[in-house]
Design a protein around this motif. Structure first.
Motif, PDB file in Angstrom:
ATOM      1  N   LEU A  71       0.835  -1.208   0.000  1.00 31.91           N
ATOM      2  CA  LEU A  71       0.000   0.000   0.000  1.00 31.91           C
ATOM      3  C   LEU A  71       0.866   1.252   0.000  1.00 31.91           C
ATOM      4  CD1 LEU A  71      -2.629   1.636   0.365  1.00 31.91           C
ATOM      5  CD2 LEU A  71      -2.447   1.183   2.835  1.00 31.91           C
ATOM      6  N   VAL A  72       1.916   1.247   0.808  1.00 28.79           N
ATOM      7  CA  VAL A  72       2.810   2.405   0.884  1.00 28.79           C
ATOM      8  C   VAL A  72       3.430   2.688  -0.487  1.00 28.79           C
ATOM      9  CG1 VAL A  72       4.928   3.324   1.900  1.00 28.79           C
ATOM     10  CG2 VAL A  72       3.298   2.068   3.339  1.00 28.79           C
ATOM     11  N   ARG A  73       3.901   1.642  -1.160  1.00 29.93           N
ATOM     12  CA  ARG A  73       4.498   1.826  -2.488  1.00 29.93           C
ATOM     13  C   ARG A  73       3.486   2.402  -3.478  1.00 29.93           C
ATOM     14  NH1 ARG A  73       6.176  -3.505  -1.372  1.00 29.93           N
ATOM     15  NH2 ARG A  73       8.354  -3.638  -0.697  1.00 29.93           N
ATOM     16  N   LEU A  74       2.264   1.894  -3.431  1.00 30.12           N
ATOM     17  CA  LEU A  74       1.220   2.406  -4.325  1.00 30.12           C
ATOM     18  C   LEU A  74       1.009   3.899  -4.111  1.00 30.12           C
ATOM     19  CD1 LEU A  74      -1.564  -0.349  -4.112  1.00 30.12           C
ATOM     20  CD2 LEU A  74      -0.354   0.353  -6.191  1.00 30.12           C
ATOM     21  N   LEU A  75       0.907   4.300  -2.850  1.00 29.93           N
ATOM     22  CA  LEU A  75       0.615   5.705  -2.559  1.00 29.93           C
ATOM     23  C   LEU A  75       1.798   6.612  -2.865  1.00 29.93           C
ATOM     24  CD1 LEU A  75      -1.581   5.408   0.638  1.00 29.93           C
ATOM     25  CD2 LEU A  75      -2.281   5.910  -1.695  1.00 29.93           C
ATOM     26  N   LYS A  76       3.009   6.113  -2.702  1.00 32.65           N
ATOM     27  CA  LYS A  76       4.176   6.916  -3.084  1.00 32.65           C
ATOM     28  C   LYS A  76       4.151   7.200  -4.585  1.00 32.65           C
ATOM     29  CE  LYS A  76       8.327   5.972  -1.593  1.00 32.65           C
ATOM     30  NZ  LYS A  76       8.746   7.300  -1.072  1.00 32.65           N
ATOM     31  N   GLY A  77       3.577   6.276  -5.358  1.00 29.53           N
ATOM     32  CA  GLY A  77       3.532   6.458  -6.802  1.00 29.53           C
ATOM     33  C   GLY A  77       2.305   7.199  -7.302  1.00 29.53           C
ATOM     34  N   ILE A  78       1.231   7.213  -6.501  1.00 29.29           N
ATOM     35  CA  ILE A  78      -0.042   7.755  -6.985  1.00 29.29           C
ATOM     36  C   ILE A  78      -0.489   9.001  -6.228  1.00 29.29           C
ATOM     37  CG2 ILE A  78      -2.521   7.217  -7.163  1.00 29.29           C
ATOM     38  CD1 ILE A  78      -1.674   4.292  -7.716  1.00 29.29           C
ATOM     39  N   LEU A  79      -0.192   9.077  -4.932  1.00 25.59           N
ATOM     40  CA  LEU A  79      -0.668  10.184  -4.101  1.00 25.59           C
ATOM     41  C   LEU A  79      -0.219  11.565  -4.576  1.00 25.59           C
ATOM     42  CD1 LEU A  79      -2.306  10.921  -1.573  1.00 25.59           C
ATOM     43  CD2 LEU A  79      -0.213  10.598  -0.222  1.00 25.59           C
TER      44      LEU A  79
END
Length: 316
Positions: A117-125
């Motif tokens: 989840l953290v990786r996803l948000l670093k890329g999308i947030l």
């Protein structure tokens, strides 16, 4: 109104597949779904379930939440990198006594369920912040707010997710972003079946006799019964989530199973935290006959509306 772009992880089966199909089949065609999975070779079932939406309101893409390059490649392939709704669903489970589990297994669960989840948000947030528009939906679990016997590491990963999201939600408000935690209880999927089957294979030689007996003859024995009585389908979770992403003011938390909600309420009823632990202990070890009778009664009431579910036999 422009179609909203929805990116969903973990769509090869179970909840992720049900989410992708339901949202892509939205009657008002409000969404363009990018259904992602770690291994696209496992997309056949999704493609079949998607039907005519495939290539129209649904596209299948590769994305591994444990690989930052994979996440970037997927997001970069989406027009203008615009993701209006992110549904973080990919995950893995682990059950059993901790003395019988390796640190590598534990790290893998945390790496997928939390750091994924953290990786996803670093890329999308950052893009969502820049646009000041977006909805982050995380498929969490009731085990993110209440630990369950022999689910120590899985619960830890979901507790981490919940704490992370509670912290992030305050910042998200500043950027006009919504964040929602979907908290299912037991869900009848291949994911759960695989977790159970792996549990049956657990080498219990490192555990003491009482712990090994507790896992085999208490936990695994009741596992099947709980799912037969309280389990929801992936489609149930997809229905709840679809409603959440189409509401004007989505909640921060949403539990999908009314039958399970009284159990999680125990945690909030006692600030000391003793009530839920004591209640679970008594249910499992002192009032097990009443507990099983209650599960059988619930199962009987629901029998006509759902298929039977069997995970197999616990090891002897």
């Amino acid at each position: 109104m422009d179609q909203k772009t929805v990116l969903i992880t973990g769509c090869s089966s179970g909840i992720g597949m049900a989410l992708a199909v339901r949202i892509a089949k939205d009657e008002k065609k409000r969404f363009k779904v990018y259904a992602t999975m770690r291994n696209p070779n496992k997309s056949e079932k999704l493609a079949e379930a998607a039907g005519r939406t495939l290539g129209r309101t649904l596209e299948i893409k590769q994305l591994d939440v444990c690989d930052e390059k994979s996440i970037k490649a997927c997001v970069d392939s989406i027009p203008n990198r615009r993701i209006d709704v992110l549904i973080s669903n990919a995950g893995m489970g682990l059950i059993g006594p901790i003395e019988c589990q390796s640190l590598e297994e534990m790290k893998a669960v945390m790496d997928t369920n939390f750091f994924g989840l953290v990786r996803l948000l670093k890329g999308i947030l950052p893009d969502m912040k820049r646009r000041k528009r977006g909805h982050i939906v995380v498929i969490s679990s009731v085990m993110g707010i209440q630990g369950i016997l022999f689910n120590d590491i899985y619960a830890a990963s979901k507790f981490a997710v919940e704490g992370f999201c509670e912290s992030l939600a305050v910042q998200a408000l500043r950027f006009n972003l919504n964040l929602t935690l979907i908290e299912p209880g037991p869900v009848i999927t291949e994911f759960e079946r695989k977790v159970y089957e792996e549990g049956l294979k657990t080498d219990l030689s490192a555990a003491d006799k009482e712990t090994a007996n507790m896992f085999t003859n208490v936990y695994l024995k009741n596992y099947n019964q709980i799912f037969q009585s309280l389990g929801q389908t992936p489609e149930d979770i997809a229905k709840h989530t679809h409603k959440i992403i189409t509401t004007n003011k989505p909640p921060f938390r949403h539990q999908t199973n009314n039958l399970y909600t009284p159990m999680t309420t125990l945690k909030y009823a006692d600030p000391n935290g003793d009530l839920p632990i004591d209640t679970f202990y008594k249910m499992v070890f002192e009032h097990d006959k009443i507990f099983n009778a209650s599960l059988n009664f619930i199962k009987m009431l629901r029998w006509g509306s759902r298929k039977s579910f069997n995970l197999g036999k616990p090891q002897q």
